[in-house]
Scaffold this motif. Structure first.
Motif, PDB file in Angstrom:
ATOM      1  N   PHE A  80       0.844  -1.197   0.000  1.00  0.00           N
ATOM      2  CA  PHE A  80       0.000   0.000   0.000  1.00  0.00           C
ATOM      3  C   PHE A  80       0.872   1.237   0.000  1.00  0.00           C
ATOM      4  CE2 PHE A  80       0.714  -1.373   4.328  1.00  0.00           C
ATOM      5  CZ  PHE A  80       1.047  -0.211   4.999  1.00  0.00           C
ATOM      6  N   GLY A  81       0.240   2.366  -0.264  1.00  0.00           N
ATOM      7  CA  GLY A  81       0.969   3.616  -0.343  1.00  0.00           C
ATOM      8  C   GLY A  81       0.937   4.405   0.946  1.00  0.00           C
ATOM      9  N   GLU A  82       1.033   5.702   0.826  1.00  0.00           N
ATOM     10  CA  GLU A  82       1.080   6.577   1.993  1.00  0.00           C
ATOM     11  C   GLU A  82      -0.257   6.551   2.732  1.00  0.00           C
ATOM     12  OE1 GLU A  82       1.849  11.338   2.996  1.00  0.00           O
ATOM     13  OE2 GLU A  82       1.871  10.588   0.920  1.00  0.00           O
ATOM     14  N   VAL A  83      -0.175   6.578   4.060  1.00  0.00           N
ATOM     15  CA  VAL A  83      -1.375   6.623   4.892  1.00  0.00           C
ATOM     16  C   VAL A  83      -1.731   8.077   5.165  1.00  0.00           C
ATOM     17  CG1 VAL A  83      -2.385   6.020   7.130  1.00  0.00           C
ATOM     18  CG2 VAL A  83      -0.884   4.398   5.954  1.00  0.00           C
ATOM     19  N   LEU A  84      -2.953   8.470   4.837  1.00  0.00           N
ATOM     20  CA  LEU A  84      -3.445   9.832   5.053  1.00  0.00           C
ATOM     21  C   LEU A  84      -4.398   9.834   6.236  1.00  0.00           C
ATOM     22  CD1 LEU A  84      -4.184  10.853   1.349  1.00  0.00           C
ATOM     23  CD2 LEU A  84      -2.116  11.309   2.691  1.00  0.00           C
ATOM     24  N   LEU A  85      -4.259  10.835   7.095  1.00  0.00           N
ATOM     25  CA  LEU A  85      -5.126  10.981   8.263  1.00  0.00           C
ATOM     26  C   LEU A  85      -5.978  12.225   8.106  1.00  0.00           C
ATOM     27  CD1 LEU A  85      -2.511  10.039  10.994  1.00  0.00           C
ATOM     28  CD2 LEU A  85      -4.568   8.738  10.421  1.00  0.00           C
ATOM     29  N   THR A  86      -7.294  12.086   8.298  1.00  0.00           N
ATOM     30  CA  THR A  86      -8.235  13.194   8.130  1.00  0.00           C
ATOM     31  C   THR A  86      -8.999  13.410   9.426  1.00  0.00           C
ATOM     32  OG1 THR A  86      -8.512  12.599   5.804  1.00  0.00           O
ATOM     33  CG2 THR A  86     -10.163  14.072   6.761  1.00  0.00           C
TER      34      THR A  86
ATOM     35  N   LEU B 205     -12.095  14.351  11.351  1.00  0.00           N
ATOM     36  CA  LEU B 205     -13.539  14.389  11.076  1.00  0.00           C
ATOM     37  C   LEU B 205     -14.293  15.149  12.152  1.00  0.00           C
ATOM     38  CD1 LEU B 205     -14.037  10.671   9.963  1.00  0.00           C
ATOM     39  CD2 LEU B 205     -13.589  12.669   8.525  1.00  0.00           C
ATOM     40  N   GLY B 206     -13.578  15.847  13.028  1.00  0.00           N
ATOM     41  CA  GLY B 206     -14.230  16.567  14.110  1.00  0.00           C
ATOM     42  C   GLY B 206     -14.481  15.670  15.307  1.00  0.00           C
ATOM     43  N   GLY B 207     -13.444  15.362  16.050  1.00  0.00           N
ATOM     44  CA  GLY B 207     -13.570  14.465  17.195  1.00  0.00           C
ATOM     45  C   GLY B 207     -13.221  13.028  16.868  1.00  0.00           C
ATOM     46  N   ARG B 208     -13.230  12.666  15.583  1.00  0.00           N
ATOM     47  CA  ARG B 208     -12.818  11.341  15.129  1.00  0.00           C
ATOM     48  C   ARG B 208     -11.869  11.510  13.949  1.00  0.00           C
ATOM     49  NH1 ARG B 208     -15.635   7.130  17.023  1.00  0.00           N
ATOM     50  NH2 ARG B 208     -15.430   5.840  15.162  1.00  0.00           N
ATOM     51  N   TYR B 209     -11.130  10.459  13.637  1.00  0.00           N
ATOM     52  CA  TYR B 209     -10.131  10.536  12.581  1.00  0.00           C
ATOM     53  C   TYR B 209     -10.308   9.377  11.610  1.00  0.00           C
ATOM     54  CZ  TYR B 209      -7.844  13.994  15.516  1.00  0.00           C
ATOM     55  OH  TYR B 209      -7.572  15.110  16.264  1.00  0.00           O
ATOM     56  N   ARG B 210     -10.043   9.669  10.341  1.00  0.00           N
ATOM     57  CA  ARG B 210     -10.089   8.631   9.312  1.00  0.00           C
ATOM     58  C   ARG B 210      -8.686   8.428   8.746  1.00  0.00           C
ATOM     59  NH1 ARG B 210     -13.807  10.490   5.431  1.00  0.00           N
ATOM     60  NH2 ARG B 210     -12.121  11.641   4.421  1.00  0.00           N
TER      61      ARG B 210
ATOM     62  N   ARG C 169      -5.347  -3.960  -9.322  1.00  0.00           N
ATOM     63  CA  ARG C 169      -6.074  -2.695  -9.153  1.00  0.00           C
ATOM     64  C   ARG C 169      -5.748  -2.049  -7.817  1.00  0.00           C
ATOM     65  NH1 ARG C 169     -11.214  -2.196 -12.242  1.00  0.00           N
ATOM     66  NH2 ARG C 169     -11.189  -3.799 -13.843  1.00  0.00           N
ATOM     67  N   LEU C 170      -5.651  -0.734  -7.810  1.00  0.00           N
ATOM     68  CA  LEU C 170      -5.496   0.036  -6.590  1.00  0.00           C
ATOM     69  C   LEU C 170      -6.873   0.313  -6.009  1.00  0.00           C
ATOM     70  CD1 LEU C 170      -2.708   2.611  -7.482  1.00  0.00           C
ATOM     71  CD2 LEU C 170      -2.619   0.965  -5.622  1.00  0.00           C
ATOM     72  N   ARG C 171      -7.063  -0.029  -4.743  1.00  0.00           N
ATOM     73  CA  ARG C 171      -8.345   0.218  -4.095  1.00  0.00           C
ATOM     74  C   ARG C 171      -8.113   0.968  -2.784  1.00  0.00           C
ATOM     75  NH1 ARG C 171      -9.114  -4.842  -6.522  1.00  0.00           N
ATOM     76  NH2 ARG C 171     -10.953  -4.881  -7.889  1.00  0.00           N
ATOM     77  N   LYS C 172      -9.025   1.869  -2.496  1.00  0.00           N
ATOM     78  CA  LYS C 172      -8.912   2.662  -1.280  1.00  0.00           C
ATOM     79  C   LYS C 172      -9.407   1.857  -0.090  1.00  0.00           C
ATOM     80  CE  LYS C 172      -9.943   7.291   0.505  1.00  0.00           C
ATOM     81  NZ  LYS C 172     -10.640   8.573   0.244  1.00  0.00           N
ATOM     82  N   VAL C 173      -8.627   1.883   0.979  1.00  0.00           N
ATOM     83  CA  VAL C 173      -8.992   1.203   2.227  1.00  0.00           C
ATOM     84  C   VAL C 173      -8.995   2.253   3.323  1.00  0.00           C
ATOM     85  CG1 VAL C 173      -8.451  -0.660   3.844  1.00  0.00           C
ATOM     86  CG2 VAL C 173      -7.858  -0.897   1.424  1.00  0.00           C
ATOM     87  N   THR C 174     -10.067   2.294   4.126  1.00  0.00           N
ATOM     88  CA  THR C 174     -10.181   3.305   5.165  1.00  0.00           C
ATOM     89  C   THR C 174     -10.568   2.667   6.494  1.00  0.00           C
ATOM     90  OG1 THR C 174     -12.527   3.742   4.749  1.00  0.00           O
ATOM     91  CG2 THR C 174     -10.925   5.022   3.478  1.00  0.00           C
ATOM     92  N   ALA C 175     -10.298   3.414   7.569  1.00  0.00           N
ATOM     93  CA  ALA C 175     -10.717   3.014   8.915  1.00  0.00           C
ATOM     94  C   ALA C 175     -10.858   4.280   9.741  1.00  0.00           C
ATOM     95  CB  ALA C 175      -9.717   2.063   9.554  1.00  0.00           C
ATOM     96  N   VAL C 176     -11.809   4.264  10.681  1.00  0.00           N
ATOM     97  CA  VAL C 176     -12.088   5.434  11.517  1.00  0.00           C
ATOM     98  C   VAL C 176     -11.840   5.066  12.971  1.00  0.00           C
ATOM     99  CG1 VAL C 176     -13.874   7.071  12.266  1.00  0.00           C
ATOM    100  CG2 VAL C 176     -13.778   6.320   9.879  1.00  0.00           C
ATOM    101  N   GLY C 177     -11.250   6.003  13.728  1.00  0.00           N
ATOM    102  CA  GLY C 177     -10.995   5.775  15.143  1.00  0.00           C
ATOM    103  C   GLY C 177     -11.140   7.048  15.933  1.00  0.00           C
TER     104      GLY C 177
ATOM    105  N   SER D 195      -8.950   8.407  17.781  1.00  0.00           N
ATOM    106  CA  SER D 195      -7.705   9.164  17.759  1.00  0.00           C
ATOM    107  C   SER D 195      -6.937   8.797  16.494  1.00  0.00           C
ATOM    108  CB  SER D 195      -6.854   8.851  18.990  1.00  0.00           C
ATOM    109  OG  SER D 195      -6.435   7.497  18.971  1.00  0.00           O
ATOM    110  N   GLN D 196      -5.902   9.577  16.178  1.00  0.00           N
ATOM    111  CA  GLN D 196      -5.093   9.265  15.001  1.00  0.00           C
ATOM    112  C   GLN D 196      -4.454   7.892  15.133  1.00  0.00           C
ATOM    113  OE1 GLN D 196      -2.279  12.310  13.970  1.00  0.00           O
ATOM    114  NE2 GLN D 196      -3.796  13.958  13.916  1.00  0.00           N
ATOM    115  N   ARG D 197      -3.946   7.597  16.328  1.00  0.00           N
ATOM    116  CA  ARG D 197      -3.300   6.299  16.544  1.00  0.00           C
ATOM    117  C   ARG D 197      -4.289   5.154  16.393  1.00  0.00           C
ATOM    118  NH1 ARG D 197       0.101   4.553  21.996  1.00  0.00           N
ATOM    119  NH2 ARG D 197       0.553   2.404  21.331  1.00  0.00           N
ATOM    120  N   ARG D 198      -5.514   5.332  16.943  1.00  0.00           N
ATOM    121  CA  ARG D 198      -6.509   4.267  16.850  1.00  0.00           C
ATOM    122  C   ARG D 198      -6.954   4.061  15.405  1.00  0.00           C
ATOM    123  NH1 ARG D 198      -7.682  -0.455  18.375  1.00  0.00           N
ATOM    124  NH2 ARG D 198      -9.891  -0.959  18.529  1.00  0.00           N
ATOM    125  N   ALA D 199      -7.095   5.151  14.661  1.00  0.00           N
ATOM    126  CA  ALA D 199      -7.502   5.034  13.255  1.00  0.00           C
ATOM    127  C   ALA D 199      -6.424   4.306  12.446  1.00  0.00           C
ATOM    128  CB  ALA D 199      -7.749   6.422  12.668  1.00  0.00           C
TER     129      ALA D 199
END
Length: 425
Positions: free
Chosen positions: A13-19, A21-26, A37-45, A47-51
């Motif tokens: 996978f490539g670079e991990v981006l942190l967003t 979301l207002g109290g939560r992070y993706r 194929r390149l596919r986007k994978v996301t997770a929400v937590g 905190s940044q560390r938990r995400a």
């Protein structure tokens, strides 16, 4: 000639981006799957560390994961531990076994290797660690070796290391020890103490109802694990022309931050078994079931005043008082010794294989399910041997008085070791 960013290798996978979301992070990244194929994978937590951790947990199970991904030779040992623990939660093993793995990792293994990256953990370093553990106890060394083997096999499957450093370490030398079974004199002394426990006229409070005394008789007669006896219900017991048969279908277990409860399956698949009951233990079960109503078919035979299970803690506590009254307080005997005692009697009377099958360490499910009629599948011989050797009146003391051969000692220790990490009673 085209120039640009290098193509992401398959299984990475490539670079991990942190967003925010207002109290939560993706946390998000692009993963190149097996089809290219390149596919986007996301997770929400929260905190940044938990995400980021949740994203890693999702990526590690993705088909095609390979080198350059979540783990590499430069990954800290702590990263391997975290991902392995996430994988552990998905495995089809008992919660008690998972808890034991977590404790061994937290207390013994992780502190020894957390300052290394994976490429620095060599066979020599693992050998040194295991020798330290073996100096403390064979059991600890065995458990930590098994855990390390699983951890590095996990890293190997994900292409983080070239070989498992546990391979090539010296075999653990298991110390010879005498199998701890009770003598007939100890069995009878505990029986007498249980019969007379809190029977004095001057003692305050309600008189004992004899439940723990009766549990001990059933443990002695069936060689079941303590939790299996505590989980028995009237619907698990049936009478046949040859005698009583019980079906082991569950066990009482203890979990952290939760009261003891009846689990609807025993310790292993092989533990789900039907066994014949010697007459001295059958009499106890008949009397207890006879005092229960027809609407209590699925209530445990040995239940507390509220109808719930008798806890393993309460069983052990009362049993220690029996030992004190019997003059055996310093003997180290626990309720699990009844199982060892039955195994010893059966091994000497019928052989090791018969003992293992009776105790639930040999699966006969295929034979019973496809080749043998149900009524004929129950071997009544173990019950007869146990009745003759362990009945309260005029027992045959020969089996427990005989010396153990090396073969018997090895085999019975295997049976005892396979029970380790269970109920702990």
């Amino acid at each position: 000639m085209r120039h640009g960013r290098p193509r992401t290798p398959i299984g990475t996978f490539g670079e991990v981006l942190l967003t925010d979301l207002g109290g939560r992070y993706r946390a998000s990244t692009r993963y190149r799957d097996l089809d290219g194929r390149l596919r986007k994978v996301t997770a929400v937590g929260s905190s940044q560390r938990r995400a980021r951790t949740r994203l890693q947990e999702r990526l590690v199970d993705r088909a095609g994961y390979g080198s350059g991904g979540l783990l590499s030779v430069a990954s800290p040992f702590g990263d391997l531990c975290r991902l392995w623990l996430a994988d552990l939660e998905l495995r089809d093993i008992s919660e008690g076994t998972k808890a034991n793995y977590r404790d061994d990792l937290r207390l013994h293994v992780r502190p020894a290797f957390e300052r290394y990256v994976l490429g620095e953990i060599t066979t020599g370093r693992v050998e040194w660690f295991l020798r330290q553990q073996a100096a403390l106890s064979y059991s600890r060394a065995k458990h930590t070796r098994s855990l390390l083997n699983q951890l590095f096999a996990f890293a190997l499957r994900h292409d983080a290391i070239a070989r498992n450093p546990v391979e090539g370490t010296s075999p653990l030398n298991r110390p010879k020890r005498e199998i701890q079974a009770m003598t007939l004199e100890q069995v009878q002394a505990i029986r007498a103490a249980a019969d007379n426990w809190r029977s004095g006229a001057a003692l305050a409070g309600p008189k004992p109802d004899g439940k723990v005394r009766d549990i001990c008789e059933v443990l002695l007669g069936t060689s079941m694990r303590p939790g299996e006896v505590l989980a028995l219900r009237p619907c698990d017991v049936r009478e046949t022309r040859q005698g009583m048969v019980v079906h082991v279908r569950g066990t009482v277990v203890r979990r952290q931050r939760r009261a003891d409860f009846r689990q609807d399956q025993p310790k292993t698949d092989a533990s789900n078994r039907s066994i014949a009951v010697p007459e001295f233990a059958a009499q106890v079960l008949r009397r207890r079931i006879g005092a229960m109503g027809p609407d209590q078919r699925e209530v445990t035979i040995f239940h507390n005043r509220n109808g719930g299970v008798i806890t393993l803690h309460n069983l052990r506590r009362t049993f220690r008082e029996f030992l004190r009254d019997a003059g055996l307080a310093d003997s180290g005997i626990t309720p699990r010794w009844y199982r060892r005692t039955g195994a010893t009697v059966l091994a000497r009377g019928l052989g090791i294989d018969a003992a293992a099958a009776f105790l639930g360490h040999t699966s006969t499910a295929v034979t019973e399910g496809h080749y043998v009629a149900p009524d004929l599948s129950i071997d009544m011989a173990p019950a007869r041997v146990l009745e003759r050797a362990l009945r309260p009146v005029d027992p045959d003391g020969v089996p427990l008085a005989a010396g153990a051969s090396d073969e018997e000692t090895d085999a019975l220790e295997v049976i005892d070791r396979q029970d380790a990490g269970g109920e702990g009673a």
